[in-house]
Design a protein around this motif. Structure first.
Motif, mmCIF file in Angstrom:
data_model
loop_
_atom_site.group_PDB
_atom_site.id
_atom_site.type_symbol
_atom_site.label_atom_id
_atom_site.label_comp_id
_atom_site.label_asym_id
_atom_site.label_seq_id
_atom_site.Cartn_x
_atom_site.Cartn_y
_atom_site.Cartn_z
ATOM 1 N N VAL A 277 13.014 -42.259 67.552
ATOM 2 C CA VAL A 277 13.491 -40.956 67.113
ATOM 3 C C VAL A 277 12.452 -39.846 67.193
ATOM 4 O O VAL A 277 12.786 -38.685 67.408
ATOM 5 C CB VAL A 277 14.051 -41.047 65.669
ATOM 6 C CG1 VAL A 277 12.928 -41.173 64.655
ATOM 7 C CG2 VAL A 277 14.912 -39.850 65.353
ATOM 8 N N LEU B 157 13.432 -35.777 68.400
ATOM 9 C CA LEU B 157 13.764 -34.752 67.409
ATOM 10 C C LEU B 157 13.845 -33.352 68.002
ATOM 11 O O LEU B 157 14.804 -32.622 67.780
ATOM 12 C CB LEU B 157 12.732 -34.759 66.265
ATOM 13 C CG LEU B 157 12.824 -35.917 65.278
ATOM 14 C CD1 LEU B 157 11.680 -35.814 64.265
ATOM 15 C CD2 LEU B 157 14.165 -35.931 64.559
ATOM 16 N N LEU C 140 13.853 -37.254 55.159
ATOM 17 C CA LEU C 140 13.538 -36.544 56.404
ATOM 18 C C LEU C 140 14.699 -35.649 56.851
ATOM 19 O O LEU C 140 14.488 -34.530 57.313
ATOM 20 C CB LEU C 140 13.186 -37.539 57.513
ATOM 21 C CG LEU C 140 11.736 -37.971 57.525
ATOM 22 C CD1 LEU C 140 11.532 -39.093 58.532
ATOM 23 C CD2 LEU C 140 10.824 -36.790 57.884
ATOM 24 N N GLU D 258 17.872 -44.478 64.334
ATOM 25 C CA GLU D 258 16.528 -45.059 64.315
ATOM 26 C C GLU D 258 16.460 -46.252 63.349
ATOM 27 O O GLU D 258 15.809 -47.257 63.639
ATOM 28 C CB GLU D 258 15.498 -44.003 63.915
ATOM 29 C CG GLU D 258 14.062 -44.518 63.806
ATOM 30 C CD GLU D 258 13.384 -44.787 65.155
ATOM 31 O OE1 GLU D 258 14.031 -44.618 66.213
ATOM 32 O OE2 GLU D 258 12.203 -45.189 65.144
ATOM 33 N N LEU E 93 18.601 -40.055 63.035
ATOM 34 C CA LEU E 93 17.805 -40.735 61.999
ATOM 35 C C LEU E 93 18.417 -42.076 61.602
ATOM 36 O O LEU E 93 17.705 -43.081 61.462
ATOM 37 C CB LEU E 93 17.649 -39.820 60.784
ATOM 38 C CG LEU E 93 16.797 -38.560 61.045
ATOM 39 C CD1 LEU E 93 16.946 -37.561 59.896
ATOM 40 C CD2 LEU E 93 15.333 -38.925 61.246
ATOM 41 N N MET F 228 12.506 -43.427 55.612
ATOM 42 C CA MET F 228 12.697 -42.229 54.792
ATOM 43 C C MET F 228 13.822 -41.342 55.341
ATOM 44 O O MET F 228 13.697 -40.120 55.415
ATOM 45 C CB MET F 228 11.381 -41.457 54.712
ATOM 46 C CG MET F 228 10.286 -42.234 53.983
ATOM 47 S SD MET F 228 8.653 -41.416 54.105
ATOM 48 C CE MET F 228 8.974 -39.884 53.210
ATOM 49 N N THR F 229 14.922 -41.973 55.722
ATOM 50 C CA THR F 229 16.006 -41.294 56.415
ATOM 51 C C THR F 229 16.528 -40.059 55.683
ATOM 52 O O THR F 229 16.543 -38.955 56.221
ATOM 53 C CB THR F 229 17.163 -42.285 56.632
ATOM 54 O OG1 THR F 229 16.617 -43.468 57.208
ATOM 55 C CG2 THR F 229 18.225 -41.706 57.546
ATOM 56 N N THR G 276 7.937 -32.638 73.967
ATOM 57 C CA THR G 276 7.502 -32.023 72.714
ATOM 58 C C THR G 276 7.621 -33.025 71.572
ATOM 59 O O THR G 276 8.642 -33.704 71.453
ATOM 60 C CB THR G 276 8.381 -30.807 72.380
ATOM 61 O OG1 THR G 276 8.329 -29.899 73.478
ATOM 62 C CG2 THR G 276 7.897 -30.110 71.111
ATOM 63 N N LEU H 39 6.023 -44.737 57.998
ATOM 64 C CA LEU H 39 5.735 -43.609 57.096
ATOM 65 C C LEU H 39 5.675 -44.025 55.628
ATOM 66 O O LEU H 39 4.737 -43.677 54.919
ATOM 67 C CB LEU H 39 6.790 -42.510 57.272
ATOM 68 C CG LEU H 39 6.691 -41.675 58.555
ATOM 69 C CD1 LEU H 39 7.869 -40.712 58.631
ATOM 70 C CD2 LEU H 39 5.370 -40.916 58.602
ATOM 71 N N PHE H 40 6.690 -44.750 55.174
ATOM 72 C CA PHE H 40 6.777 -45.041 53.746
ATOM 73 C C PHE H 40 5.635 -45.936 53.268
ATOM 74 O O PHE H 40 5.264 -45.917 52.094
ATOM 75 C CB PHE H 40 8.136 -45.672 53.397
ATOM 76 C CG PHE H 40 8.394 -45.736 51.919
ATOM 77 C CD1 PHE H 40 8.714 -44.599 51.207
ATOM 78 C CD2 PHE H 40 8.294 -46.938 51.238
ATOM 79 C CE1 PHE H 40 8.937 -44.649 49.828
ATOM 80 C CE2 PHE H 40 8.514 -47.003 49.861
ATOM 81 C CZ PHE H 40 8.843 -45.862 49.159
ATOM 82 N N LEU I 235 5.782 -33.234 55.437
ATOM 83 C CA LEU I 235 5.659 -34.485 54.690
ATOM 84 C C LEU I 235 4.646 -34.345 53.555
ATOM 85 O O LEU I 235 4.857 -34.844 52.456
ATOM 86 C CB LEU I 235 5.280 -35.639 55.622
ATOM 87 C CG LEU I 235 6.406 -36.092 56.558
ATOM 88 C CD1 LEU I 235 5.884 -37.033 57.634
ATOM 89 C CD2 LEU I 235 7.517 -36.782 55.752
ATOM 90 N N PHE J 52 8.185 -44.007 62.576
ATOM 91 C CA PHE J 52 9.235 -43.812 61.583
ATOM 92 C C PHE J 52 9.262 -44.967 60.579
ATOM 93 O O PHE J 52 9.455 -44.764 59.388
ATOM 94 C CB PHE J 52 10.578 -43.677 62.294
ATOM 95 C CG PHE J 52 11.674 -43.113 61.444
ATOM 96 C CD1 PHE J 52 11.620 -41.815 60.978
ATOM 97 C CD2 PHE J 52 12.791 -43.880 61.129
ATOM 98 C CE1 PHE J 52 12.640 -41.290 60.198
ATOM 99 C CE2 PHE J 52 13.820 -43.362 60.357
ATOM 100 C CZ PHE J 52 13.750 -42.072 59.888
ATOM 101 N N MET K 217 7.053 -33.093 67.270
ATOM 102 C CA MET K 217 6.905 -32.131 66.178
ATOM 103 C C MET K 217 5.795 -32.534 65.204
ATOM 104 O O MET K 217 5.959 -32.446 63.981
ATOM 105 C CB MET K 217 8.243 -31.982 65.449
ATOM 106 C CG MET K 217 9.348 -31.409 66.347
ATOM 107 S SD MET K 217 10.972 -31.443 65.554
ATOM 108 C CE MET K 217 10.721 -30.320 64.176
ATOM 109 N N LEU L 178 5.861 -31.800 61.173
ATOM 110 C CA LEU L 178 6.171 -32.944 60.318
ATOM 111 C C LEU L 178 5.031 -33.245 59.350
ATOM 112 O O LEU L 178 5.260 -33.569 58.180
ATOM 113 C CB LEU L 178 6.472 -34.180 61.172
ATOM 114 C CG LEU L 178 7.915 -34.281 61.635
ATOM 115 C CD1 LEU L 178 8.075 -35.414 62.631
ATOM 116 C CD2 LEU L 178 8.847 -34.496 60.450
#
Lengths: 317, 317
Positions: B212, B216, B170, B244, B241, B166-167, A164, A216-217, A174, A213, A166, A170
């Motif tokens: 990560v 999750l 998130l 990661e 997180l 973005m620890t 799975t 993202l930013f 976000l 991860f 998410m 997410l």
């Protein structure tokens, strides 16, 4: 009246409830849908929702799958561990009891022990797709995009493993709550920007072992730098997250098998684009898998015989 | 009066404002803090917040860093590209204009072109840590945990690259809004469960190239299976997180250099545990880095001379 088949199927998830009335051959005679997911039930709860969505349909056996069988559902049905085929799932069904002259049976979800994972409802869709799809799909990867996307590995009709991610949850979080959504018009509907989506896919692909991860930013940094239009942020982010699904699948060796998509057409469209980018042969798309799966599970559990009996007694009443 | 130094430093972020009044030698004579981050300003906006937080302090030159220089800030100060040292950052400072008899200067943030990334405020903390820390830190990795954690590579006093994860954002989103937070008491404060945290770290470590994103949902599955206590979910998720961050850093080769932590003690404590798990030598922790960095930037920009002049003229008034 003795010819009349009486079976109702329910695909009952967190946010929606779909009901199907079947003919004797399993064809869907009528289908209804409502927003009565298990987290947004009408007054009167589960029985009231069932009564309302089947109003006017004959009293008969009901088979349900999805979150309705979870701890927060109508009745918790214990998970069946993978590997599991349709027969094993059917054996795990529980009869909840009579309600409004219906006999209600709920299908179990599936559980994977390690790594820990669970599904409820998707197993039934996969069983349906295995019936609907070509023989080639008997050993394939099934992708069910959504709030919690599932990737299941099926070997000779048996679900052997699944994972799975998410993705949908997410994406929504976000865009709605994080810094990435600031300045984007997340409430308005834009045409799908395939270019932005593919750009997101490639960013994750190019990240190698890093993954989404660490990417993202950059969505924010690109927007601040004027290198990503605010309107393109949602599709770019969608590309990052769906790209991560495919990156993870590649690590598990998913590229070696055919891919089958089960889901809403607009979402499947994105996965088709992603599959091409990640080097998959063109996936099969199967629709109405839940309705077919519910029928198959009812058949395996011997509920169709019961339904026929029920139908006769209905004729007597 | 001619002996009196007059410089005020502001560490002005999204959710908080910290103000420092310095003595002639750069020692902090007084410090104040308020929740007037740039997204929650008092009536009267930036000038009112500055006036209130410096009430009773001598009129003097003010040097500020952080989101106050962003597009949503008092005045947008263009980013300086990395590589950049303290001198380059100081050269990028902008004078916003006089306000309440203060001369206000705002420091630029840093930008990385590819992969796209930005920071505002952390560059000033790193400059401060370079002054406060031992000579060994002149070439090191600086970790600034938080909403958007920054990992910066410093080479001979020059910030050459950095990455944002973005620890913190998130973590908060997932606990507050996602399925992972359901059934956990996210509003109550629990003692830190180091065991749950380390378990999360190891789950990511063991994931190899997956990372990560694929781990999750297991948080939910473990909780449903009774293998993870609801009270332990927050610290397990924190472990995933932060783990990661360290997994990504290892891919960039961060294990080869000393690590310096800049941040709140409770958060740094978690990063110390993670650093040990991921095979780093014990990191240095630097406190009050922002106050020191603001002083250093003011010195580099020649504002201390100006401050002295200002101080004299203040004496004349």
């Amino acid at each position: 009246m003795s010819q009349q088949m009486a079976l109702i199927g329910l695909d009952w998830g967190t946010s929606s409830l779909r009901a199907y009335l079947y003919g004797a051959d399993g064809a869907v005679l009528a289908a209804r849908q409502h927003a009565w997911g298990i987290r947004q039930l009408p007054e009167g709860g589960f029985p009231a929702a069932l009564r309302a969505i089947t109003a006017g349909w004959p009293p008969c056996t009901v088979v349900a799958a999805g979150m309705v069988g979870s701890r927060q559902g109508w009745c918790e049905v214990p998970y069946v561990n993978v590997p599991a085929d349709a027969r094993a799932i059917a054996r795990g069904m529980l009869r909840v009891g009579a309600c409004h002259s219906h006999d209600l049976w709920i299908a179990p979800g599936l559980r994977r022990i390690a790594p820990a994972d669970v599904m409820r409802g998707e197993e039934t869709q996969i069983i349906g797709a295995l019936t609907r799809g070509s023989q080639e799909l008997a050993s394939a990867h099934f992708v069910l995009p959504g709030t919690h996307s599932k990737w299941a590995t099926v070997n000779e009709g048996c679900i052997v493993a699944f994972d799975t991610v998410m993705t949908g949850e997410l994406y929504a979080l976000l865009l709605k709550h994080s810094i990435l959504g600031i300045g984007t018009a997340s409430d308005t509907v834009h045409a799908f920007s395939q270019a932005a989506f593919v750009r997101g896919l490639r960013a994750v692909q190019d990240s190698g072992s890093s993954g989404v991860f660490g990417c993202l930013f950059a969505t924010r940094a690109l927007m601040l730098a004027g290198e990503l239009a605010a309107d393109d942020v949602p599709d770019y982010l969608s590309g990052l997250l769906i790209g991560e699904e495919f990156r993870l699948a590649a690590l598990r060796g998913a590229n070696a098998h055919p891919l089958c998509l089960i889901g809403e057409p607009a979402l499947c469209e994105r996965y088709l684009v992603a599959a091409a980018e990640f080097g998959h042969a063109s996936p099969t798309i199967v629709e109405d898998a839940a309705a077919e799966g519910l029928w198959q599970l009812a058949a395996m559990a011997g509920l169709l015989e019961q339904a026929r009996l029920h139908s006769y007694s209905g004729a007597d009443a």
